[in-house]
Write a protein that holds these residues in place. Structure first.
Motif, PDB file in Angstrom:
ATOM      1  N   PRO A   1       0.805  -1.219   0.000  1.00 14.37           N
ATOM      2  CA  PRO A   1       0.000   0.000   0.000  1.00 14.37           C
ATOM      3  C   PRO A   1       0.840   1.272   0.000  1.00 14.37           C
ATOM      4  N   ASP A   2       2.004   1.240   0.665  1.00 16.74           N
ATOM      5  CA  ASP A   2       2.735   2.496   0.792  1.00 16.74           C
ATOM      6  C   ASP A   2       3.898   2.614  -0.193  1.00 16.74           C
ATOM      7  N   ALA A   3       4.050   1.610  -1.029  1.00 19.26           N
ATOM      8  CA  ALA A   3       5.223   1.618  -1.898  1.00 19.26           C
ATOM      9  C   ALA A   3       5.192   2.793  -2.867  1.00 19.26           C
ATOM     10  N   ALA A   4       3.992   3.097  -3.389  1.00 17.55           N
ATOM     11  CA  ALA A   4       3.910   4.153  -4.392  1.00 17.55           C
ATOM     12  C   ALA A   4       4.184   5.524  -3.787  1.00 17.55           C
ATOM     13  N   SER A   5       3.748   5.717  -2.529  1.00 18.98           N
ATOM     14  CA  SER A   5       3.881   7.047  -1.939  1.00 18.98           C
ATOM     15  C   SER A   5       5.303   7.325  -1.467  1.00 18.98           C
ATOM     16  N   VAL A   6       6.050   6.300  -1.075  1.00 22.05           N
ATOM     17  CA  VAL A   6       7.426   6.535  -0.620  1.00 22.05           C
ATOM     18  C   VAL A   6       8.379   5.782  -1.540  1.00 22.05           C
ATOM     19  N   PRO A   7       8.821   6.413  -2.617  1.00 26.66           N
ATOM     20  CA  PRO A   7       9.666   5.694  -3.563  1.00 26.66           C
ATOM     21  C   PRO A   7      10.964   5.241  -2.893  1.00 26.66           C
ATOM     22  N   GLY A   8      11.387   4.058  -3.235  1.00 23.03           N
ATOM     23  CA  GLY A   8      12.668   3.587  -2.720  1.00 23.03           C
ATOM     24  C   GLY A   8      12.545   2.808  -1.432  1.00 23.03           C
ATOM     25  N   VAL A   9      11.482   3.024  -0.674  1.00 20.19           N
ATOM     26  CA  VAL A   9      11.363   2.348   0.612  1.00 20.19           C
ATOM     27  C   VAL A   9      11.252   0.841   0.427  1.00 20.19           C
ATOM     28  N   ARG A  10      10.385   0.437  -0.505  1.00 20.75           N
ATOM     29  CA  ARG A  10      10.137  -0.977  -0.698  1.00 20.75           C
ATOM     30  C   ARG A  10      11.447  -1.703  -1.058  1.00 20.75           C
ATOM     31  N   ARG A  11      12.168  -1.094  -1.951  1.00 21.71           N
ATOM     32  CA  ARG A  11      13.401  -1.703  -2.394  1.00 21.71           C
ATOM     33  C   ARG A  11      14.376  -1.867  -1.233  1.00 21.71           C
ATOM     34  N   ALA A  12      14.528  -0.792  -0.453  1.00 17.16           N
ATOM     35  CA  ALA A  12      15.490  -0.838   0.648  1.00 17.16           C
ATOM     36  C   ALA A  12      15.082  -1.867   1.691  1.00 17.16           C
ATOM     37  N   ARG A  13      13.788  -2.018   1.913  1.00 19.70           N
ATOM     38  CA  ARG A  13      13.364  -2.911   2.988  1.00 19.70           C
ATOM     39  C   ARG A  13      13.361  -4.370   2.577  1.00 19.70           C
ATOM     40  N   THR A  14      13.156  -4.651   1.305  1.00 21.03           N
ATOM     41  CA  THR A  14      13.000  -6.055   0.937  1.00 21.03           C
ATOM     42  C   THR A  14      14.280  -6.673   0.362  1.00 21.03           C
ATOM     43  N   THR A  15      15.321  -5.880   0.223  1.00 20.68           N
ATOM     44  CA  THR A  15      16.547  -6.445  -0.318  1.00 20.68           C
ATOM     45  C   THR A  15      17.310  -7.186   0.771  1.00 20.68           C
ATOM     46  N   PRO A  16      17.537  -8.505   0.603  1.00 26.50           N
ATOM     47  CA  PRO A  16      18.322  -9.206   1.616  1.00 26.50           C
ATOM     48  C   PRO A  16      19.757  -8.657   1.643  1.00 26.50           C
ATOM     49  N   PRO A  17      20.334  -8.515   2.827  1.00 29.20           N
ATOM     50  CA  PRO A  17      21.651  -7.871   2.931  1.00 29.20           C
ATOM     51  C   PRO A  17      22.762  -8.727   2.329  1.00 29.20           C
ATOM     52  N   TRP A  18      23.819  -8.046   1.905  1.00 30.86           N
ATOM     53  CA  TRP A  18      24.927  -8.720   1.224  1.00 30.86           C
ATOM     54  C   TRP A  18      25.636  -9.720   2.138  1.00 30.86           C
ATOM     55  N   TRP A  19      25.627  -9.414   3.459  1.00 34.16           N
ATOM     56  CA  TRP A  19      26.425 -10.293   4.338  1.00 34.16           C
ATOM     57  C   TRP A  19      25.816 -11.680   4.489  1.00 34.16           C
ATOM     58  N   PHE A  20      24.605 -11.898   3.976  1.00 32.78           N
ATOM     59  CA  PHE A  20      24.064 -13.269   3.949  1.00 32.78           C
ATOM     60  C   PHE A  20      24.971 -14.196   3.143  1.00 32.78           C
ATOM     61  N   ALA A  21      25.630 -13.623   2.141  1.00 27.94           N
ATOM     62  CA  ALA A  21      26.479 -14.449   1.271  1.00 27.94           C
ATOM     63  C   ALA A  21      27.877 -14.652   1.865  1.00 27.94           C
ATOM     64  N   LEU A  22      28.145 -13.941   2.969  1.00 25.70           N
ATOM     65  CA  LEU A  22      29.518 -13.931   3.486  1.00 25.70           C
ATOM     66  C   LEU A  22      30.020 -15.295   3.984  1.00 25.70           C
ATOM     67  N   PRO A  23      29.275 -16.000   4.859  1.00 27.61           N
ATOM     68  CA  PRO A  23      29.814 -17.280   5.347  1.00 27.61           C
ATOM     69  C   PRO A  23      30.145 -18.245   4.219  1.00 27.61           C
ATOM     70  N   ALA A  24      29.235 -18.361   3.253  1.00 27.69           N
ATOM     71  CA  ALA A  24      29.480 -19.273   2.128  1.00 27.69           C
ATOM     72  C   ALA A  24      30.694 -18.821   1.327  1.00 27.69           C
ATOM     73  N   ALA A  25      30.789 -17.505   1.093  1.00 26.86           N
ATOM     74  CA  ALA A  25      31.901 -16.989   0.293  1.00 26.86           C
ATOM     75  C   ALA A  25      33.235 -17.226   1.001  1.00 26.86           C
ATOM     76  N   LEU A  26      33.256 -17.033   2.328  1.00 27.08           N
ATOM     77  CA  LEU A  26      34.505 -17.232   3.069  1.00 27.08           C
ATOM     78  C   LEU A  26      34.930 -18.700   3.027  1.00 27.08           C
ATOM     79  N   LEU A  27      33.989 -19.603   3.264  1.00 27.44           N
ATOM     80  CA  LEU A  27      34.315 -21.034   3.229  1.00 27.44           C
ATOM     81  C   LEU A  27      34.826 -21.432   1.849  1.00 27.44           C
ATOM     82  N   PHE A  28      34.103 -20.958   0.826  1.00 29.81           N
ATOM     83  CA  PHE A  28      34.490 -21.276  -0.548  1.00 29.81           C
ATOM     84  C   PHE A  28      35.877 -20.728  -0.862  1.00 29.81           C
ATOM     85  N   ALA A  29      36.132 -19.492  -0.427  1.00 30.45           N
ATOM     86  CA  ALA A  29      37.438 -18.888  -0.696  1.00 30.45           C
ATOM     87  C   ALA A  29      38.544 -19.655   0.018  1.00 30.45           C
TER      88      ALA A  29
END
Lengths: 273, 315
Positions: free
Chosen positions: B16-44
């Protein structure tokens, strides 16, 4: 094509014949495992006076109980870690289109092509420096990294085909990203998690090269290395060796026949996912 | 399909509020980059860094222990090209990979076609034929080492059906040993190919077959025009799996023949192991591993490119 005709019956018989040929080695395996060493008749004739002595002897002399425990420990720990870190990593990699995300994903894909023989020898040195050589933890660490690319690949492919609406709703309702992952994304990943679990568990349990390198000379062996050691020790005592092979295969086949549907679907699942 | 007039449009309802506050939806629903960190460290730690170090060692004379070693340039690689054991191992590796791929997939497809019919035993057969694929390869290899021995079950069976002339020392003959290894692997993994082909076959709708049959298409024609194109994804996966598995092959060769007799069945992987751990030539061994990597990379990307193009052409 659904009716059972005479031709279907002929096909049925020939397919059963094929299955018997495929199963023949397993018959010989059991047949020789229950045969006393004094019986030197043909390996394909049924054993006349079967005995279970070979099994108890192999179990004790091969320290197979310990090997079974080590294999189970390594498999459970490695697979748990791989599934946890890979599903977590797949979430941003499948959802974020920024450059870092695509770059990281490509890096993982590179790992699909790198044969582990290349990393195995330098890593041997690192494991030695860390004091992990000869312990099951060297293997857990190794598999936790080695299996990541393939598992991330499975998860990302599956996640990309899933709608994003549920996650969005959860996050808007005030979930943290971690809670959203734990309570919303992870449950939806269940089918691909079964596939990943089966493929990783079979790969880790069956691997021989890595424990041969990292556990050689220690008394904590996994099943495949214990079997190789046993064969080396009892070179020509095939009845005893076959008993050891049966013991090592039994847990695997037991799990397989109990969970056959999920396991076969797991192997075929790379296609559907 | 029409939405009832009072039903809100799903996209509007979702946020409902996505249209009125541009950018909010994107910022809130994007999973953070550090989720990939443990896997990347082990792989590296486990794959990337040691692989890069491996490539470095390939240009040295490191013996695996001595911290003092020197840079030898391309010496390992030029030695490799002039080492008959190494060139032979490369030849064996490719020969094994190609033979396994062809035979295992041909048999796997035939088994899948046979099981995917009206026969009553199809479910049992699927489970039994796949069973060898889950057994530890080193275990099946030791089993077959006995079966293929001079007094083993294979020769006994040949004798029993009156084919004494075909009795062989299958693993002891330099001429036959390589093919015996291929046979053992096909025995173990034909059911694996079958299961993947079956999944592909079951994606072919029955109605299409029935309609074609009514229109007068015979079984061969139906296979060629309906089943074959729809099997393309299954074929791609099967070919990739068997080629890469064949190139990296180690366990079965180690247990069946140890690379022998002589060097008759040595593959790149068994040679890498022997050179590093029995001869202490880590630098040379890793140079072999680099060659293995290049072969895997070239073959798998080449194969992928060709197959995905023909997959697109078929669909």
């Amino acid at each position: 094509m659904n009716r059972y005709r005479r031709r279907t019956f002929a096909l049925e018989l020939s397919m059963i014949a094929v299955a018997l040929i495929v199963g023949f080695p397993v018959y010989v395996l059991v047949n020789l495992a229950v045969r006393p060493a004094s019986d030197t008749s043909s390996p394909i004739g049924p054993t006349t006076s079967p005995t279970l002595d070979n099994f108890s002897q192999a179990w004790q002399q091969g320290a197979l109980g310990g090997a079974l425990f080590n294999s189970a420990l390594v498999t459970v720990c490695s697979v748990a870690i791989v599934l946890a870190v890979s599903s977590l990593a797949a979430y941003p990699l499948a959802r974020v289109t920024a450059r870092w995300s695509r770059g990281t994903y490509l890096g993982f894909l590179l790992g699909l092509v790198l044969p582990f023989q290349l990393a195995a020898l330098p890593l041997y040195q690192t494991m030695r420096d860390l004091g992990l050589l000869g312990t099951p933890w060297a293997l857990v660490l190794f598999y936790s990294g080695l299996q990541v690319p393939f598992t991330v690949f499975l998860y990302v492919g599956f996640l990309r085909a899933l709608p994003q609406d549920f996650e969005d709703a959860a996050l808007i309702d005030g979930c943290t990203p971690l809670q959203g992952f734990r309570h919303v994304v992870l449950p939806m990943l269940k089918p691909v998690t079964v596939t990943a679990l089966v493929l990783n568990a079979v790969a880790v349990w069956n691997d021989f090269f890595t424990p041969l390198l990292y556990l050689s000379g220690s008394d904590r062996q996994t099943m495949p290395v214990a079997i190789a050691g046993f064969v080396g020790q009892y070179v020509t005592d095939w009845n005893l060796i076959f008993a050891a092979l049966v013991i090592s295969v039994l847990p695997v086949l037991l799990v397989y026949f109990l969970l056959q549907r999920s396991i076969i679907n797991g192997f075929a699942g790379g296609l559907r996912g | 399909m029409a939405l009832a007039p009072h039903e809100p449009h799903p996209a509007q309802d979702r946020l409902p509020d996505a249209a009125s506050v541009p950018g909010v939806r994107r910022a809130r629903t994007t999973p953070p980059w550090w989720f990939a960190l443990p896997a990347a460290l082990l792989f590296a730690f486990v794959v990337l860094v040691p692989s890069v170090r491996g490539v470095h060692y390939a240009f040295t004379d490191w013996d695996g222990l001595d911290p003092h070693f020197s840079f030898v340039g391309l010496a390992n690689f030029s030695e490799l090209l002039h080492d008959p054991d190494a060139t032979q191992a490369i030849r064996h590796t490719l020969l094994i990979a190609v033979s396994i791929t062809v035979v295992q997939n041909a048999l796997g497809l035939l088994l899948a076609l046979g099981v995917n019919t009206a026969i009553r035993s199809r479910n049992v057969l699927r489970v039994l034929l796949f069973a060898p694929a889950v057994i530890t390869p080193i275990v099946t290899a030791y089993l077959w080492r006995n079966l293929l021995g001079p007094d083993g079950a294979v020769n006994s069976l040949l004798g029993a059906v009156g084919l004494d002339g075909l009795r062989q020392d299958w693993l002891g003959s330099p001429r036959l040993a390589l093919w015996a290894v291929v046979g053992v692997i096909v025995w173990q993994f034909a059911g694996y190919s079958m299961v993947i082909f079956l999944a592909g076959l079951q994606s072919v709708p029955k109605e299409v077959h029935e309609a074609a049959a009514i229109d007068g298409a015979g079984p061969v024609r139906r296979f060629w025009s309906i089943t074959r194109p729809l099997l393309a994804p299954a074929l791609t996966i099967n070919l990739m799996l068997s080629v890469i598995g064949g190139i990296k092959l180690f366990d079965q060769v180690y247990a069946l023949t140890g690379g022998g007799p002589g060097h008759a069945t040595d593959t790149l992987s068994t040679l890498i192991y022997k050179d590093a751990f029995t001869l202490g030539q880590f630098g040379y061994s890793i140079a072999l591993a680099v060659v293995l990597t290049i072969i895997v990379a070239v073959v798998s990307t080449g194969q992928y490119a060709v197959l995905s193009r023909s997959e697109r052409a078929a669909s």
